[in-house]
Design a protein around this motif. Structure first.
Motif, mmCIF file in Angstrom:
data_model
loop_
_atom_site.group_PDB
_atom_site.id
_atom_site.type_symbol
_atom_site.label_atom_id
_atom_site.label_comp_id
_atom_site.label_asym_id
_atom_site.label_seq_id
_atom_site.Cartn_x
_atom_site.Cartn_y
_atom_site.Cartn_z
ATOM 1 N N ALA A 169 -7.262 -4.700 -5.528
ATOM 2 C CA ALA A 169 -6.735 -4.695 -6.836
ATOM 3 C C ALA A 169 -6.233 -5.337 -7.275
ATOM 4 O O ALA A 169 -5.358 -5.457 -8.326
ATOM 5 N N ALA A 170 -4.643 -4.965 -6.264
ATOM 6 C CA ALA A 170 -3.087 -6.249 -6.604
ATOM 7 C C ALA A 170 -3.645 -7.931 -6.739
ATOM 8 O O ALA A 170 -3.184 -7.923 -8.162
ATOM 9 N N PHE B 280 -7.621 -2.211 -2.067
ATOM 10 C CA PHE B 280 -5.856 -2.181 -2.189
ATOM 11 C C PHE B 280 -5.336 -3.783 -2.465
ATOM 12 O O PHE B 280 -4.902 -4.505 -3.519
ATOM 13 N N LEU B 281 -5.763 -4.541 -1.610
ATOM 14 C CA LEU B 281 -5.373 -6.199 -1.591
ATOM 15 C C LEU B 281 -6.427 -6.225 -3.107
ATOM 16 O O LEU B 281 -5.930 -7.649 -3.475
ATOM 17 N N MET C 82 1.086 -0.930 0.049
ATOM 18 C CA MET C 82 -0.301 0.276 0.240
ATOM 19 C C MET C 82 0.882 1.093 -0.062
ATOM 20 O O MET C 82 0.442 2.335 -0.818
ATOM 21 N N SER D 14 -4.695 -7.952 -10.963
ATOM 22 C CA SER D 14 -4.227 -7.462 -11.096
ATOM 23 C C SER D 14 -3.362 -8.727 -11.669
ATOM 24 O O SER D 14 -2.880 -9.378 -13.238
ATOM 25 N N ALA E 22 3.092 -5.707 -4.564
ATOM 26 C CA ALA E 22 1.993 -5.953 -4.669
ATOM 27 C C ALA E 22 1.826 -7.731 -5.301
ATOM 28 O O ALA E 22 0.945 -8.905 -5.127
ATOM 29 N N ASP F 134 0.943 1.168 -5.832
ATOM 30 C CA ASP F 134 1.471 1.356 -6.629
ATOM 31 C C ASP F 134 0.439 -0.342 -6.841
ATOM 32 O O ASP F 134 1.059 -1.355 -6.701
ATOM 33 N N PRO F 135 -1.093 -0.889 -7.288
ATOM 34 C CA PRO F 135 -1.760 -2.283 -6.864
ATOM 35 C C PRO F 135 -1.138 -3.456 -8.301
ATOM 36 O O PRO F 135 -1.697 -4.667 -7.867
#
Length: 138
Positions: A131-132, A128-129, A65, A135, A75, A69-70
């Protein structure tokens, strides 16, 4: 029953109380029962690794975090750790990227997951998690 067996049984029962209904609706009884059996079969060393990995994921979530950048390296490492966590719980043959992505979406939809991750790593940690993971799993 020894202390270790009671610890595992209590953890499985608590997880079932908190998430069982949703997990069974989403993944089916067979998948949830298999995950519960998998946890019940963990050796003491595997159980300790599970606990260590849980803390490491929280630490890595905070670190990732901080980068903002996720999709970045931190990440990606977080997502790989989370995959290891899921594989540990679900067991081989039950993991799929699609199911992992579905679990990530459940994190956003269920306040209990938001509280867990946001408490562990700060406000916005759940988003964030996810989104990571999205990705990484794409």
């Amino acid at each position: 029953m020894g202390k270790y067996e009671a610890l595992k049984r209590n953890a499985i029962e608590e997880n079932e109380r908190m998430y069982g209904r949703e997990a069974r609706a989403r993944y089916g009884d067979d998948a949830v029962d298999a995950a519960n059996e998998r946890l019940a079969s963990l050796s003491r060393d595997e159980w300790d690794e599970r606990d260590r990995l849980e803390q490491a994921i929280k630490d890595q979530l905070r670190a990732a975090m901080a980068t903002g950048d996720p999709a970045g390296d931190a990440a990606r490492e977080l997502a790989q750790m989370h995959e290891s966590w899921i594989r540990l719980h679900w067991g081989e043959g039950h993991y799929s990227r699609e199911a992992h992505c579905g679990l990530a979406q459940m994190y956003l939809a269920d306040e209990r997951f938001r509280v867990y991750y946001d408490t562990a790593a700060g406000e916005g940690a759940t988003e964030f998690l996810v989104a990571a993971l999205e990705s990484y799993l794409a």
